[in-house]
Design an enzyme around this catalytic site. Structure first.
Site, short mmCIF file in Angstrom:
data_model
loop_
_atom_site.label_atom_id
_atom_site.label_comp_id
_atom_site.label_asym_id
_atom_site.label_seq_id
_atom_site.Cartn_x
_atom_site.Cartn_y
_atom_site.Cartn_z
N ASP A 23 -5.61 5.27 -32.65
CA ASP A 23 -5.80 6.05 -31.43
C ASP A 23 -6.21 7.48 -31.81
OD1 ASP A 23 -4.23 5.68 -28.33
OD2 ASP A 23 -5.14 7.59 -28.92
N GLY B 65 -4.06 9.75 -25.39
CA GLY B 65 -2.80 9.05 -25.65
C GLY B 65 -1.69 10.04 -26.00
N ASP C 79 -10.92 8.26 -34.07
CA ASP C 79 -11.75 7.79 -32.96
C ASP C 79 -12.30 6.41 -33.33
OD1 ASP C 79 -14.18 7.49 -31.31
OD2 ASP C 79 -13.85 9.60 -30.77
N PHE D 76 -7.96 -1.44 -26.46
CA PHE D 76 -7.62 -0.71 -25.23
C PHE D 76 -8.31 0.65 -25.17
CE2 PHE D 76 -3.85 -3.35 -26.13
CZ PHE D 76 -3.66 -3.99 -24.92
N TYR E 37 -17.69 4.12 -14.77
CA TYR E 37 -16.57 3.50 -15.48
C TYR E 37 -16.73 1.97 -15.47
CZ TYR E 37 -11.93 1.53 -16.14
OH TYR E 37 -10.88 0.76 -16.57
N PHE F 75 -6.34 -5.92 -12.60
CA PHE F 75 -6.41 -5.38 -11.26
C PHE F 75 -5.59 -4.08 -11.31
CE2 PHE F 75 -9.14 -8.12 -8.78
CZ PHE F 75 -9.58 -8.90 -9.83
N LEU G 149 -2.04 5.62 -7.27
CA LEU G 149 -1.21 5.64 -6.05
C LEU G 149 0.30 5.70 -6.34
CD1 LEU G 149 -1.07 5.46 -2.94
CD2 LEU G 149 -0.97 2.98 -3.19
N PHE H 129 -5.52 7.98 1.05
CA PHE H 129 -6.96 8.16 1.25
C PHE H 129 -7.58 7.01 2.05
CE2 PHE H 129 -6.33 10.32 -3.03
CZ PHE H 129 -6.26 11.59 -2.47
N ARG I 275 -4.79 -3.54 -2.56
CA ARG I 275 -4.95 -3.75 -4.01
C ARG I 275 -3.94 -4.78 -4.50
NH1 ARG I 275 -8.83 -1.44 -2.95
NH2 ARG I 275 -9.70 0.49 -3.77
#
Ligand code: UDP
Length: 329
Positions: free
Chosen positions: A31, A36, A51, A73, A142, A170, A191, A208, A221
């Site tokens: 990482d 992170g 990197d 990840f 993204y 998700f 959220l 929103f 969601r």
């Protein structure tokens, strides 16, 4: 098994490391620590600070550590930032994926890869729930970079016999039960942490959009506990390392509960867990938010035998609240 975990100091990556170690596996975290947190790296995990685009370092890590699988990840994952700085996302996310695949080729290892993908590859889907092969039309840089990464994985599986599994998340949320790690983004745009931050500070959270064509006008969601995501990755790692596996395997699976909750339903559950009403204000829509995103989780269930165990919304909120209190203290 031994796993090389890029982005293992980030939110989902660190939870994977905790879960894998709990299940008796070994992890080496790779990482760059730009997003992170060192504190999120499990004490029993190794750590290389670099990197993923430093290809030679990555090749050396693969040659020395000889992981059974690489969990990828490492990526930038803030949607609004990607809209403002698309090139940054192209360089980091697609550049990082290319570098990883070339590092595996250079190491002569053909190590299987499990990739952290997203339902953002779909944009605004026409039907719900969303199945893996439904049409993809990312609405943000993204989402577009993640779709490009998936294509690269498919290409390298065919050309270089590097098996790969892309797991599309998700809404990842919640925190590890041990209370040591959790969601820690700066800035925070999600959220559940925003609801809990407001609750703890006695402030008002903005919801929103209230004019979507959904059950109560707010977005819907599919919230999945990050520990469930982590468990699915361990199952995925078993699949990509199984003997007799086709070396050109490339698979995609959705990780979600299959059930949608509206923003107001999440707020109500959070208020219940918090023990008093959390103040909210209905605000205009946020750019690029699709009305509804719910997974069809059948494939992961059938192929991996994966089932959510921690993704009841109150369990999610309770774990996130415990973590948020620690973060705020
Ligand atoms: N959201 C909100 N207030 C916030 C953060 C998010 O109303 O402070 C809404 C957001 O507009 C979306 C839903 O919550 O409708 C989920 O957003 P989040 O950023 O958590 O995840 P996304 O689905 O965008 O990946």
């Amino acid at each position: 098994m031994r796993f090389l975990v890029t982005g293992g100091a980030g939110y989902v990556g660190s939870h994977f490391v905790y879960e894998a170690i709990r299940q008796g596996h070994e992890c080496l975290v790779y990482d760059d620590m730009k997003r992170g947190h060192k504190e999120a790296v499990h004490i029993k995990a190794g750590l290389i600070v670099a990197d993923v685009r430093e290809q030679e370092k990555l090749t050396a890590a693969i040659q020395q550590y000889r992981p059974a699988a690489i969990l990828h990840f490492a990526a930038l994952a803030l949607v609004p930032e990607s809209v403002k700085e698309p090139q940054l996302y192209q360089d980091n996310n697609v550049g990082g994926m290319k570098s990883l695949l070339e590092a595996i080729v250079a190491a002569g290892a053909k190590t299987p890869v499990i990739f952290s993908s997203t339902c953002a590859v779909f944009g605004t889907p026409k039907k719900m729930p969303i199945a893996e092969d439904d049409p993809k039309k990312p609405q943000t840089p993204y989402g577009a970079t993640k779709l490009e990464c998936e294509k690269l994985l498919a290409e390298y599986a065919t050309k270089h016999k590097i098996p790969a599994l892309a797991l599309r998340y998700f809404n990842a949320c919640g925190a590890d039960a041990a209370g040591e790690i959790g969601e820690w983004h700066e800035p925070e745009t999600h959220l559940i942490p925003n609801i809990l931050k407001a609750a703890l500070a006695g402030e008002t959270v903005k919801i929103f959009g209230s004019d979507f064509k959904t059950k109560d006008g707010t977005c819907v969601r599919d919230y999945i506990h990050v520990t469930d995501l982590a468990r699915a990755h361990v199952l995925g790692a078993k699949r990509v390392t199984a003997s007799g596996l086709k070396r050109d395997m490339y698979e995609v699976m959705h990780l979600g509960t299959g059930k949608g909750l509206s923003n107001l339903e999440v707020l109500a559950a959070a208020s219940e867990v918090f023990g008093k009403p959390i103040k909210h204000k209905l605000a205009p829509r946020r750019d690029g938010d699709p009305a509804e995103l719910v997974a069809d989780p059948t494939r992961a269930k059938t192929i991996l035998g994966f089932k959510c165990e921690h993704s009841d919304i109150k369990t999610i909120v309770a774990s996130a609240l415990k973590w948020q209190k620690k973060l705020d203290s």
